[in-house]
Write a protein that holds these residues in place. Structure first.
Motif, PDB file in Angstrom:
ATOM      1  N   UNK A   1     -11.877  -0.568  11.350  1.00 57.19           N
ATOM      2  CA  UNK A   1     -12.574  -1.600  10.616  1.00 57.19           C
ATOM      3  C   UNK A   1     -13.028  -1.063   9.260  1.00 57.19           C
ATOM      4  N   UNK A   2     -12.763  -1.838   8.207  1.00 66.10           N
ATOM      5  CA  UNK A   2     -13.145  -1.410   6.868  1.00 66.10           C
ATOM      6  C   UNK A   2     -14.427  -2.114   6.456  1.00 66.10           C
ATOM      7  N   UNK A   3     -15.561  -1.522   6.785  1.00 70.32           N
ATOM      8  CA  UNK A   3     -16.841  -2.119   6.434  1.00 70.32           C
ATOM      9  C   UNK A   3     -17.020  -3.481   7.067  1.00 70.32           C
ATOM     10  N   UNK A   4     -17.662  -4.379   6.368  1.00 67.46           N
ATOM     11  CA  UNK A   4     -17.922  -5.701   6.929  1.00 67.46           C
ATOM     12  C   UNK A   4     -17.097  -6.767   6.216  1.00 67.46           C
ATOM     13  N   UNK A   5     -15.950  -6.344   5.691  1.00 68.26           N
ATOM     14  CA  UNK A   5     -15.120  -7.252   4.905  1.00 68.26           C
ATOM     15  C   UNK A   5     -14.196  -8.099   5.758  1.00 68.26           C
ATOM     16  N   UNK A   6     -14.153  -7.808   7.061  1.00 67.16           N
ATOM     17  CA  UNK A   6     -13.213  -8.526   7.910  1.00 67.16           C
ATOM     18  C   UNK A   6     -11.819  -7.934   7.805  1.00 67.16           C
ATOM     19  N   UNK A   7     -11.728  -6.775   7.146  1.00 66.19           N
ATOM     20  CA  UNK A   7     -10.419  -6.119   7.011  1.00 66.19           C
ATOM     21  C   UNK A   7     -10.347  -4.901   7.919  1.00 66.19           C
ATOM     22  N   UNK A   8      -9.137  -4.691   8.419  1.00 71.09           N
ATOM     23  CA  UNK A   8      -8.874  -3.545   9.280  1.00 71.09           C
ATOM     24  C   UNK A   8      -7.670  -2.822   8.729  1.00 71.09           C
ATOM     25  N   UNK A   9      -7.598  -1.524   8.949  1.00 73.39           N
ATOM     26  CA  UNK A   9      -6.394  -0.836   8.498  1.00 73.39           C
ATOM     27  C   UNK A   9      -5.918   0.166   9.531  1.00 73.39           C
ATOM     28  N   UNK A  10      -4.648   0.492   9.437  1.00 73.40           N
ATOM     29  CA  UNK A  10      -4.062   1.431  10.385  1.00 73.40           C
ATOM     30  C   UNK A  10      -2.707   1.884   9.894  1.00 73.40           C
ATOM     31  N   UNK A  11      -2.061   2.717  10.713  1.00 79.41           N
ATOM     32  CA  UNK A  11      -0.726   3.178  10.352  1.00 79.41           C
ATOM     33  C   UNK A  11       0.281   2.064  10.610  1.00 79.41           C
ATOM     34  N   UNK A  12       1.133   1.819   9.644  1.00 79.12           N
ATOM     35  CA  UNK A  12       2.098   0.726   9.742  1.00 79.12           C
ATOM     36  C   UNK A  12       3.095   0.953  10.881  1.00 79.12           C
ATOM     37  N   UNK A  13       3.263  -0.047  11.757  1.00 80.28           N
ATOM     38  CA  UNK A  13       4.230   0.102  12.845  1.00 80.28           C
ATOM     39  C   UNK A  13       5.673  -0.153  12.378  1.00 80.28           C
ATOM     40  N   UNK A  14       5.817  -0.572  11.135  1.00 78.51           N
ATOM     41  CA  UNK A  14       7.153  -0.925  10.653  1.00 78.51           C
ATOM     42  C   UNK A  14       7.787   0.148   9.775  1.00 78.51           C
ATOM     43  N   UNK A  15       7.015   1.125   9.384  1.00 73.72           N
ATOM     44  CA  UNK A  15       7.618   2.263   8.681  1.00 73.72           C
ATOM     45  C   UNK A  15       6.806   3.522   8.972  1.00 73.72           C
ATOM     46  N   UNK A  16       7.456   4.652   8.751  1.00 75.04           N
ATOM     47  CA  UNK A  16       6.814   5.938   9.024  1.00 75.04           C
ATOM     48  C   UNK A  16       5.804   6.264   7.935  1.00 75.04           C
ATOM     49  N   UNK A  17       4.579   6.567   8.337  1.00 74.08           N
ATOM     50  CA  UNK A  17       3.610   6.980   7.329  1.00 74.08           C
ATOM     51  C   UNK A  17       2.510   7.827   7.950  1.00 74.08           C
ATOM     52  N   UNK A  18       1.841   8.595   7.097  1.00 72.54           N
ATOM     53  CA  UNK A  18       0.788   9.476   7.591  1.00 72.54           C
ATOM     54  C   UNK A  18      -0.591   8.983   7.180  1.00 72.54           C
ATOM     55  N   UNK A  19      -0.632   8.226   6.084  1.00 71.79           N
ATOM     56  CA  UNK A  19      -1.900   7.622   5.691  1.00 71.79           C
ATOM     57  C   UNK A  19      -1.772   6.105   5.782  1.00 71.79           C
ATOM     58  N   UNK A  20      -2.794   5.447   6.343  1.00 68.31           N
ATOM     59  CA  UNK A  20      -2.708   4.017   6.619  1.00 68.31           C
ATOM     60  C   UNK A  20      -2.573   3.158   5.362  1.00 68.31           C
ATOM     61  N   UNK A  21      -1.495   2.374   5.305  1.00 68.12           N
ATOM     62  CA  UNK A  21      -1.390   1.400   4.221  1.00 68.12           C
ATOM     63  C   UNK A  21      -1.178   0.006   4.798  1.00 68.12           C
ATOM     64  N   UNK A  22      -1.359  -0.062   6.127  1.00 69.33           N
ATOM     65  CA  UNK A  22      -1.182  -1.327   6.832  1.00 69.33           C
ATOM     66  C   UNK A  22      -2.558  -1.962   6.993  1.00 69.33           C
ATOM     67  N   UNK A  23      -2.674  -3.206   6.567  1.00 69.97           N
ATOM     68  CA  UNK A  23      -3.987  -3.837   6.608  1.00 69.97           C
ATOM     69  C   UNK A  23      -3.939  -5.206   7.279  1.00 69.97           C
ATOM     70  N   UNK A  24      -4.971  -5.496   8.058  1.00 74.02           N
ATOM     71  CA  UNK A  24      -5.058  -6.793   8.736  1.00 74.02           C
ATOM     72  C   UNK A  24      -6.326  -7.485   8.265  1.00 74.02           C
ATOM     73  N   UNK A  25      -6.183  -8.718   7.844  1.00 72.69           N
ATOM     74  CA  UNK A  25      -7.321  -9.489   7.360  1.00 72.69           C
ATOM     75  C   UNK A  25      -7.745 -10.499   8.424  1.00 72.69           C
ATOM     76  N   UNK A  26      -8.900 -10.239   9.017  1.00 73.90           N
ATOM     77  CA  UNK A  26      -9.352 -11.094  10.117  1.00 73.90           C
ATOM     78  C   UNK A  26      -9.784 -12.477   9.616  1.00 73.90           C
ATOM     79  N   UNK A  27     -10.412 -12.504   8.470  1.00 71.34           N
ATOM     80  CA  UNK A  27     -10.880 -13.774   7.912  1.00 71.34           C
ATOM     81  C   UNK A  27      -9.709 -14.705   7.627  1.00 71.34           C
TER      82      UNK A  27
END
Ligand SMILES: [Zn+2]
Length: 146
Positions: free
Chosen positions: A25-51
């Motif tokens: 969870x990225x603060x209280x913005x309603x955004x979440x981030x993680x490692x992208x399941x669609x490409x190989x990566x070591x730092x998270x650039x995959x983001x989900x916007x709950x709002x």
């Protein structure tokens, strides 16, 4: 509201994506981030916007709503994704759906045929005309606790 919108409003994309991706969870913005399941990566650039109920990867550029995510990650067609999410969330699918593709329609027809045939066989087996068949089946079921 059609079924797609109805389903979308009762499913939380964060929960669905969270089954595949470890989201932070990225603060209280309603955004979440993680490692992208669609490409190989070591730092998270995959983001989900709950709002706004969508996902986006800033690394490989994929993005969309909850249906798109399920379709992409599990290789499902849109009707299949709809059905999958409805089942997972205990939401009954409309019997007649405009989203049914040719394959689903055929599958539906086959289920119906088998269900009718099953009923016919069961009725016959229980009825007087099934006496001989029942006696035959008894030979195989005597050892079983019934
Ligand atoms: Zn990506």
């Amino acid at each position: 509201m059609d079924f797609k919108e109805q389903l979308k409003s009762s499913v939380d994309i964060v929960k669905v994506v969270g089954e595949y991706v470890r989201l932070r969870r990225m603060g209280s913005t309603g955004r979440y981030s993680g490692l992208c399941p669609f490409h190989q990566e070591k730092t998270p650039s995959f983001s989900v916007n709950q709002t706004r109920q969508f996902y986006k990867c800033f690394g490989c550029g994929v993005g969309g709503d909850v249906f798109k995510f399920v379709m992409e990650i599990d290789g499902l067609s849109f009707p299949e994704a709809l059905k999958y999410l409805a089942e997972r969330n205990g939401i009954p699918m409309p019997v007649r759906t405009e989203y049914a593709d040719a394959e689903s329609k055929l599958r539906g027809a086959l289920f119906k045929i088998h269900s009718i045939a099953t009923n016919v066989f069961q009725t016959n087996l229980r009825g007087t005309q099934g006496a001989e068949a029942r006696a035959y089946l008894e030979l195989f079921t005597t050892s079983r606790v019934r």
